[in-house]
Design a protein around this motif. Structure first.
Motif, PDB file in Angstrom:
ATOM      1  N   ARG A 133       0.830  -1.195   0.000  1.00 54.99           N
ATOM      2  CA  ARG A 133       0.000   0.000   0.000  1.00 54.99           C
ATOM      3  C   ARG A 133       0.872   1.255   0.000  1.00 54.99           C
ATOM      4  N   GLN A 134       1.936   1.242   0.784  1.00 48.14           N
ATOM      5  CA  GLN A 134       2.820   2.398   0.869  1.00 48.14           C
ATOM      6  C   GLN A 134       3.555   2.614  -0.460  1.00 48.14           C
ATOM      7  N   VAL A 135       4.057   1.526  -1.040  1.00 43.27           N
ATOM      8  CA  VAL A 135       4.775   1.613  -2.317  1.00 43.27           C
ATOM      9  C   VAL A 135       3.854   2.143  -3.410  1.00 43.27           C
ATOM     10  N   LEU A 136       2.625   1.674  -3.416  1.00 46.09           N
ATOM     11  CA  LEU A 136       1.657   2.103  -4.423  1.00 46.09           C
ATOM     12  C   LEU A 136       1.431   3.609  -4.343  1.00 46.09           C
ATOM     13  N   GLN A 137       1.378   4.140  -3.143  1.00 46.72           N
ATOM     14  CA  GLN A 137       1.191   5.581  -2.999  1.00 46.72           C
ATOM     15  C   GLN A 137       2.443   6.358  -3.405  1.00 46.72           C
ATOM     16  N   LEU A 201      13.444   9.684  10.102  1.00 48.55           N
ATOM     17  CA  LEU A 201      12.467   8.975  10.930  1.00 48.55           C
ATOM     18  C   LEU A 201      13.118   7.812  11.674  1.00 48.55           C
ATOM     19  N   PHE A 202      13.963   7.056  10.971  1.00 48.83           N
ATOM     20  CA  PHE A 202      14.651   5.939  11.639  1.00 48.83           C
ATOM     21  C   PHE A 202      15.624   6.459  12.687  1.00 48.83           C
ATOM     22  N   GLY A 203      16.259   7.614  12.393  1.00 50.05           N
ATOM     23  CA  GLY A 203      17.158   8.223  13.373  1.00 50.05           C
ATOM     24  C   GLY A 203      16.426   8.636  14.636  1.00 50.05           C
ATOM     25  N   LEU A 204      15.214   9.160  14.492  1.00 46.75           N
ATOM     26  CA  LEU A 204      14.411   9.504  15.669  1.00 46.75           C
ATOM     27  C   LEU A 204      14.095   8.255  16.485  1.00 46.75           C
ATOM     28  N   GLY A 205      13.900   7.139  15.790  1.00 45.28           N
ATOM     29  CA  GLY A 205      13.618   5.890  16.494  1.00 45.28           C
ATOM     30  C   GLY A 205      14.820   5.371  17.253  1.00 45.28           C
ATOM     31  N   THR A 206      15.982   5.364  16.610  1.00 47.81           N
ATOM     32  CA  THR A 206      17.177   4.825  17.263  1.00 47.81           C
ATOM     33  C   THR A 206      17.710   5.749  18.353  1.00 47.81           C
ATOM     34  N   SER A 207      17.404   7.047  18.248  1.00 50.58           N
ATOM     35  CA  SER A 207      17.886   8.001  19.259  1.00 50.58           C
ATOM     36  C   SER A 207      17.064   7.987  20.534  1.00 50.58           C
ATOM     37  N   GLY A 208      15.929   7.314  20.514  1.00 54.59           N
ATOM     38  CA  GLY A 208      15.060   7.269  21.686  1.00 54.59           C
ATOM     39  C   GLY A 208      13.987   8.332  21.693  1.00 54.59           C
ATOM     40  N   THR A 214      10.043   1.922  14.035  1.00 54.27           N
ATOM     41  CA  THR A 214      10.917   0.853  13.550  1.00 54.27           C
ATOM     42  C   THR A 214      11.430   1.196  12.157  1.00 54.27           C
ATOM     43  N   LEU A 215      12.358   0.398  11.652  1.00 55.08           N
ATOM     44  CA  LEU A 215      12.839   0.605  10.291  1.00 55.08           C
ATOM     45  C   LEU A 215      11.704   0.437   9.289  1.00 55.08           C
ATOM     46  N   PHE A 216      10.852  -0.546   9.518  1.00 60.57           N
ATOM     47  CA  PHE A 216       9.695  -0.759   8.644  1.00 60.57           C
ATOM     48  C   PHE A 216       8.810   0.486   8.624  1.00 60.57           C
ATOM     49  N   ASP A 217       8.507   1.023   9.804  1.00 67.59           N
ATOM     50  CA  ASP A 217       7.651   2.212   9.884  1.00 67.59           C
ATOM     51  C   ASP A 217       8.311   3.419   9.225  1.00 67.59           C
ATOM     52  N   ALA A 218       9.628   3.558   9.414  1.00 65.45           N
ATOM     53  CA  ALA A 218      10.338   4.707   8.853  1.00 65.45           C
ATOM     54  C   ALA A 218      10.259   4.697   7.326  1.00 65.45           C
ATOM     55  N   PHE A 231      -1.362   6.981   3.435  1.00 60.19           N
ATOM     56  CA  PHE A 231      -1.479   5.640   3.995  1.00 60.19           C
ATOM     57  C   PHE A 231      -0.471   5.451   5.126  1.00 60.19           C
ATOM     58  N   SER A 232      -0.863   4.678   6.104  1.00 62.98           N
ATOM     59  CA  SER A 232       0.020   4.328   7.208  1.00 62.98           C
ATOM     60  C   SER A 232      -0.240   2.876   7.577  1.00 62.98           C
ATOM     61  N   PRO A 233       0.799   2.115   7.944  1.00 65.14           N
ATOM     62  CA  PRO A 233       0.574   0.750   8.410  1.00 65.14           C
ATOM     63  C   PRO A 233       0.048   0.691   9.839  1.00 65.14           C
ATOM     64  N   ARG A 234      -0.135   1.860  10.453  1.00 68.11           N
ATOM     65  CA  ARG A 234      -0.649   1.945  11.826  1.00 68.11           C
ATOM     66  C   ARG A 234      -2.093   2.454  11.803  1.00 68.11           C
ATOM     67  N   ALA A 235      -2.945   1.839  12.629  1.00 67.22           N
ATOM     68  CA  ALA A 235      -4.344   2.259  12.702  1.00 67.22           C
ATOM     69  C   ALA A 235      -4.470   3.697  13.202  1.00 67.22           C
ATOM     70  N   GLU A 236      -3.517   4.130  14.050  1.00 66.18           N
ATOM     71  CA  GLU A 236      -3.563   5.486  14.613  1.00 66.18           C
ATOM     72  C   GLU A 236      -2.820   6.488  13.741  1.00 66.18           C
ATOM     73  N   SER A 237      -2.379   6.073  12.551  1.00 70.57           N
ATOM     74  CA  SER A 237      -1.640   6.943  11.647  1.00 70.57           C
ATOM     75  C   SER A 237      -0.417   7.527  12.366  1.00 70.57           C
TER      76      SER A 237
END
Length: 498
Positions: A133-137, A201-208, A214-218, A231-237
């Motif tokens: 879904r993300q790739v399609l967008q 986004l991934f840097g924000l994740g690894t920095s705490g 996650t890498l997938f989410d980033a 589109f977001s893979p999370r229900a809460e966007s």
């Protein structure tokens, strides 16, 4: 003079080349499926289908493509890719995608960067499906357009019409002497911005600062943030993540809705074009004023949980998400006051800059409408004066002004007609909706926003609408994304013969 018919075979030949290239991005969810131990079969089957159909179409005889064939190719490309995008969803068949109508709705929402979804439970779907879904967008934002123009250029046909149909700006085709080089430049810029967004986004994740990222989410959110898709893979966007992520995504949405020609000039060190762009100032002004008004309304309504800071953050985020037609959500704005919700509804009609990945009417048209209206007021008071509409130092031709007025009027008519269709269909199908739900859903579909209000709110879903209503929404998304003209041109009798 003898009548000539539109060369459908040539259009289908070009469409075949586009479908062949579509097999490349399908590799991404295939790899994701292997990594997560899921079945790659839906994507392998789709690759086989798109390669097979594409190859068959490229065997058709092709002559030189003219304007009529270009219009037909644009329309068929968006429609065909939506169908291809729906195939793996339907093959996997989990949850709501056991219905072909739901799969088609999601596919069209993806490729048109609308961001509306029929998913009720994200947990029942595979990671590969969520990534597709993300790739399609991402493809819908700019990738498909650039891919199509590169293919058309290599086949020595007039790909410039496709670029101009999508961007509504002549500057795009003047970056380089060849449209293929232009496609390569803008495609590289688009890819680079996506990579930067993913890294941040991934840097924000690894920095705490965003432990949920996650890498997938980033990667997933970088695909749809720069594409102003939603589109977001999370229900809460984006509401599933920390305030740091929400501020970062706000910036990505604003950048994605900025004219890519200006971004390219800025990267090359030419700051004058961005500084002197009246549309850019107008665009930032709308974002600023809109954010201030929404913040004021939220504070008057005693704000949102988290205090003044949270109210400002959510106001800025949702203003950017709606104006840029991204459609992300940082909170459930369905629960906001009537004033705040109606203000967001009005913002659905604005859009980002021309030459960007955004949808809706776009700020350039609104700027021309505003200047033209102000000019007409002055001329009414001074009958002998001659005052052309100007953008910077350049006078806008009266033909362009008329075209802008015509498009804006027709877009509003389509929106009104779409609303009426949804209201009538809801009564006939026995799935009642309120007038505001119909208004916001029609605007969201036609202007490719994503969320609406009521059942289709930011944390809601379009699955509850009648099947016939969802098919109407598919049509609205398609016509809105290709900006009406190609479809309307094909409906004229002279299109098919002349």
């Amino acid at each position: 003079m003898a009548l000539t018919t539109v060369d459908v075979r040539s259009s289908l030949n070009v469409l075949g080349a586009i479908l062949q290239w579509l097999a490349v991005p399908l590799v991404i969810p295939t790899v994701v499926a292997v990594i997560y131990g899921e079945s790659p079969l839906p994507y392998l089957v789709t690759i086989a289908i798109t390669l097979g159909v594409g190859t068959a179409l490229t065997r058709l005889r092709r002559d030189r493509i003219h304007d009529r064939e270009a219009f037909l190719t644009v329309s068929l490309a968006w429609l065909s890719i939506a169908v291809v995008g729906a195939i793996p969803l339907y093959i996997e068949g989990t949850g709501v995608f056991a219905s072909p109508v739901n799969a088609l709705f999601e596919g069209m929402s993806g490729i048109t960067t609308t961001g509306a979804t029929v998913i009720r439970d994200f947990d029942v779907h595979s990671q590969a499906l969520l990534m597709w879904r993300q790739v399609l967008q991402w493809l819908g934002g700019l990738g498909v357009l650039l891919l199509a123009t590169a293919v058309l250029s290599r086949l020595s046909v007039a790909g410039a019409q496709l670029m101009e149909t999508e961007t509504r700006t002549e500057n795009v085709t003047k970056l380089t002497p060849g449209i293929e080089d232009t496609a390569r430049i803008l495609g590289s810029l688009y890819l680079a911005l996506t990579a930067v967004a993913a890294l941040i986004l991934f840097g924000l994740g690894t920095s705490g600062l965003a432990p949920e990222m996650t890498l997938f989410d980033a990667i997933a959110h970088a695909f749809t943030a720069i594409a102003t898709a939603g589109f977001s893979p999370r229900a809460e966007s984006i509401g599933a993540f920390s305030p740091a992520v929400q501020w970062a995504v706000t910036l990505f949405m604003i950048v994605g809705a900025t004219n890519f020609v200006l971004l390219y000039a800025l990267i090359r060190g030419d700051t004058d074009r961005l500084r002197d762009s009246e549309e850019f100032h107008f665009y930032l002004g709308i974002l600023g004023v809109g954010s201030l008004l929404v913040t004021t309304l939220l504070l008057l309504d005693q704000g949102v949980p988290g205090g003044v800071g949270a109210s400002i953050r959510h106001a800025v985020f949702q203003t950017a998400a709606i104006v840029t037609t991204t459609g992300y959500a940082s909170t459930d704005f369905n629960a906001w006051s009537a004033g705040a919700k109606n203000l967001l509804f009005v913002m659905m009609f604005i859009g980002g800059m021309a030459g960007s990945t955004t949808c809706s009417v776009k700020t350039l048209r609104w700027l021309i409408v505003t200047k033209s209206f102000w000019r007409d007021l002055n001329v009414s008071a001074h009958r002998q004066s001659v005052r052309p509409v100007r953008l910077g130092d350049e006078a806008v031709s009266e033909a362009t002004v008329r075209d802008v007025y015509a498009y804006t009027l027709v877009a509003l008519v389509f929106f009104i007609f779409g609303t009426l269709l949804l209201v009538v269909d809801s009564e006939l199908s026995g799935v009642p909706i309120t007038e505001f739900e119909a208004l916001s859903a029609a605007a969201s579909m036609f202007f490719n926003i994503g969320p609406a209000f009521g059942r289709a709110g930011p944390y809601g879903t379009y699955e509850g609408f009648a099947r016939s209503s969802k098919l109407m929404m598919v049509l609205l998304m398609w016509v809105g994304r290709i900006e009406i003209v190609p479809v309307m041109v094909m409906l004229t009798p002279t299109f098919w013969t002349r």
